[in-house]
Motif scaffolding. Structure first.
Motif, PDB file in Angstrom:
ATOM      1  N   CYS A  28      39.473  30.972  50.581  1.00 13.58           N
ATOM      2  CA  CYS A  28      40.136  32.056  49.845  1.00 13.58           C
ATOM      3  C   CYS A  28      39.211  33.250  49.762  1.00 13.58           C
ATOM      4  O   CYS A  28      38.012  33.152  50.024  1.00 13.58           O
ATOM      5  N   ILE A  30      38.816  37.201  47.391  1.00 13.88           N
ATOM      6  CA  ILE A  30      39.286  38.099  46.337  1.00 13.88           C
ATOM      7  C   ILE A  30      38.816  39.506  46.673  1.00 13.88           C
ATOM      8  O   ILE A  30      37.616  39.725  46.888  1.00 13.88           O
ATOM      9  N   TYR A  62      44.123  38.069  45.304  1.00 10.62           N
ATOM     10  CA  TYR A  62      43.602  36.746  45.642  1.00 10.62           C
ATOM     11  C   TYR A  62      44.419  36.186  46.790  1.00 10.62           C
ATOM     12  O   TYR A  62      45.643  36.091  46.690  1.00 10.62           O
ATOM     13  N   SER A  64      44.634  32.914  49.459  1.00 10.09           N
ATOM     14  CA  SER A  64      44.124  31.584  49.788  1.00 10.09           C
ATOM     15  C   SER A  64      44.918  30.997  50.941  1.00 10.09           C
ATOM     16  O   SER A  64      46.043  31.405  51.209  1.00 10.09           O
ATOM     17  N   TYR A  84      35.125  32.567  49.491  1.00  7.50           N
ATOM     18  CA  TYR A  84      34.619  31.288  48.994  1.00  7.50           C
ATOM     19  C   TYR A  84      34.599  30.278  50.133  1.00  7.50           C
ATOM     20  O   TYR A  84      35.602  30.079  50.805  1.00  7.50           O
TER      21      TYR A  84
END
Length: 86
Positions: A28, A30, A62, A64, A84
């Protein structure tokens, strides 16, 4: 990676600025500011349109990918993101 590890970001993260980034393994990201994405690959497949990233992202967006999938490449022409690791 288990779901709990994903929630807490157990494998770390990194900030990506405006540039081409390859050989990634994220699950993911951001947007840290208004950001323009021109390349977005999931598992080596162009997924820009599939994830609705053809328009600029607002700060805080966000994004993902499904479990067992990884973000393998992203190019930002402006802005920055925190990705991430999966």
């Amino acid at each position: 990676m288990t779901y709990d590890q994903r929630i807490i970001g157990a494998r770390g993260s990194k900030v990506l600025g405006a540039a081409a980034h390859t050989s990634l393994g994220g699950y993911c990201f951001i947007a840290q500011e208004d950001t323009v994405v021109t390349v977005f690959e999931v598992g080596g497949v162009n997924s820009l349109a599939a994830y609705g990233l053809s328009t600029p992202l607002k700060a805080g967006a966000y994004i993902s990918v499904p479990e067992q999938s990884t973000i393998t490449a992203i190019t930002l022409t402006s802005g920055s993101v925190i990705i991430y690791n999966g």
